[in-house]
Write a protein that holds these residues in place. Sequence first.
Motif, short mmCIF file in Angstrom:
data_model
loop_
_atom_site.label_atom_id
_atom_site.label_comp_id
_atom_site.label_asym_id
_atom_site.label_seq_id
_atom_site.Cartn_x
_atom_site.Cartn_y
_atom_site.Cartn_z
N LEU A 83 45.38 46.06 36.19
CA LEU A 83 45.54 45.29 38.43
C LEU A 83 46.41 45.32 38.34
N GLU A 84 46.43 44.48 39.66
CA GLU A 84 47.90 43.65 40.12
C GLU A 84 46.79 42.26 40.12
N LEU A 85 47.07 41.16 39.83
CA LEU A 85 46.88 39.73 39.65
C LEU A 85 46.53 39.29 41.28
N THR A 86 47.20 40.13 42.09
CA THR A 86 47.33 40.31 43.63
C THR A 86 46.54 40.82 44.17
N ASP A 87 45.20 41.84 43.69
CA ASP A 87 44.18 42.78 43.97
C ASP A 87 43.26 41.98 44.89
N GLN A 88 42.63 42.08 46.12
CA GLN A 88 42.08 41.67 46.71
C GLN A 88 40.53 41.87 46.04
N THR A 89 39.84 41.49 46.33
CA THR A 89 37.66 41.12 45.93
C THR A 89 37.65 40.58 47.06
N GLU A 90 35.92 41.22 47.22
CA GLU A 90 35.63 40.75 48.71
C GLU A 90 34.60 40.06 47.37
N CYS A 91 33.90 38.91 48.10
CA CYS A 91 33.03 37.94 47.74
C CYS A 91 31.99 38.01 49.05
N THR A 101 29.90 25.31 42.34
CA THR A 101 30.91 24.57 42.38
C THR A 101 31.93 25.93 42.77
N GLY A 102 33.21 25.88 43.29
CA GLY A 102 33.80 26.98 44.01
C GLY A 102 32.73 27.70 45.38
N LEU A 103 32.84 29.13 44.68
CA LEU A 103 32.24 30.72 45.67
C LEU A 103 30.98 30.20 45.27
N ASP A 116 43.36 34.04 42.19
CA ASP A 116 43.48 32.82 43.09
C ASP A 116 41.74 32.88 42.18
N ALA A 117 40.49 34.08 42.27
CA ALA A 117 39.79 34.08 41.68
C ALA A 117 39.53 32.98 40.23
N ALA A 118 40.67 33.48 39.35
CA ALA A 118 41.10 33.21 37.80
C ALA A 118 41.17 31.47 38.30
N TYR A 119 41.91 31.34 38.93
CA TYR A 119 41.97 29.22 39.24
C TYR A 119 40.68 29.33 39.71
N LEU A 120 39.65 29.51 40.40
CA LEU A 120 38.49 28.77 40.67
C LEU A 120 37.44 28.94 38.65
N MET A 121 37.39 29.53 38.45
CA MET A 121 37.24 29.80 37.59
C MET A 121 37.71 28.94 36.17
N ALA A 129 33.19 33.43 40.35
CA ALA A 129 34.38 34.32 40.52
C ALA A 129 34.57 34.75 39.31
N ALA A 130 34.31 33.94 37.96
CA ALA A 130 33.96 34.55 37.00
C ALA A 130 33.16 36.30 36.99
N ASP A 131 32.36 36.37 37.26
CA ASP A 131 31.64 37.69 37.34
C ASP A 131 32.55 38.73 37.84
N LEU A 132 32.72 37.91 39.58
CA LEU A 132 33.62 38.81 40.13
C LEU A 132 34.98 39.35 39.36
#
Length: 326
Positions: A83-91, A101-103, A116-121, A129-132
């Motif tokens: 995977l690429e860390l810059t890959d986008q994920t929809e929420c 907190t967060g999303l 960025d999801a990892a940052y929020l996690m 974010a963790a479950d994404l």
Amino acid sequence: MTEPPARLPAGTRTHPRTHPRTHPRDRIRAAFAEAGVTGWLHAVDIDSGAQIDLDADRSVVTASVHKLCLLVALHQHAETGRLELTDQTECPPEGRTAGPTGLSAMLDPARVSLRDAAYLMMAVSDNTAADLLLARVGLDAVNDTTERLGLTRTHAVQTFREFLVMIREDAGHGGPQALADPQVLARLRALDPARTNRSTPRDMTRLLGAIWRDEACTPEHGAAVRRLLGLQVWPHRLASGFPFDDVHVAGKTGSAPTLRNEVGVVEYPDHGRYAVAVFTRAASPAATLPAADAVIGTAARIAVDALRGSRAGQGGRSGRGGPSAR
């Protein structure tokens, strides 16, 4: 699984009434008892291997501490091109994992990168974010990561949503208020390490040591993992024991009814670095227990001071930093 910082009321003491010559393990045990918790701890000098433990091989519920294992697995996937860390994920707003907190607390559709999801996690322990990220990486990959690193007592069995649903199911129709009932607490599967994500204090410091020595990931990805651990916003547990401008604390908390945990690394300006894992269970079911939060920092400080005393005896420095604005 996410707990905002609790303020210490005036007069709250964070250090136990023990003589400074008492063995550090006894001082830590006394601190836990005074705070009304049972605690398990492991602390290790990342470079020398000197260590202090208090039931460090006890199996414990990790709760959000397990997000650290997921973070390492994510970066190992990025290393190998899966995977690429810059890959986008929809929420979308629907179906988010509960949390304050967060999303988890946001109301509108969101689109974020994996990093960025990892940052929020890590920074605010965002469960959604963790479950994404788990949806991209998978529980099996998290367990493969910990197994390859020799963490034989560490295992993930469920998502963070499943963990929270299990608590809600066991609480029954009484809702969150039922968690103040000792009979309800006694039947919570989420408090049994055999039935949820688990580890030991020693396994967690072994993981932290591997991250800080660039053994868990390549140096580039190790630096990214360390950066995120350093961005955690909660100052009320591990960091509370080290209120110095020149001492850096990077960590990850975990919370569940009666459980308050944190694992992290404390770095001093003389290059001393110490991995610490503290897991506690409170006798009181109250959600707000400032002393139970603060004792994590107290116990960690006792352990690290002892390790630094050992380092000083071997020619290292054991100085303190100045007062912090944290």
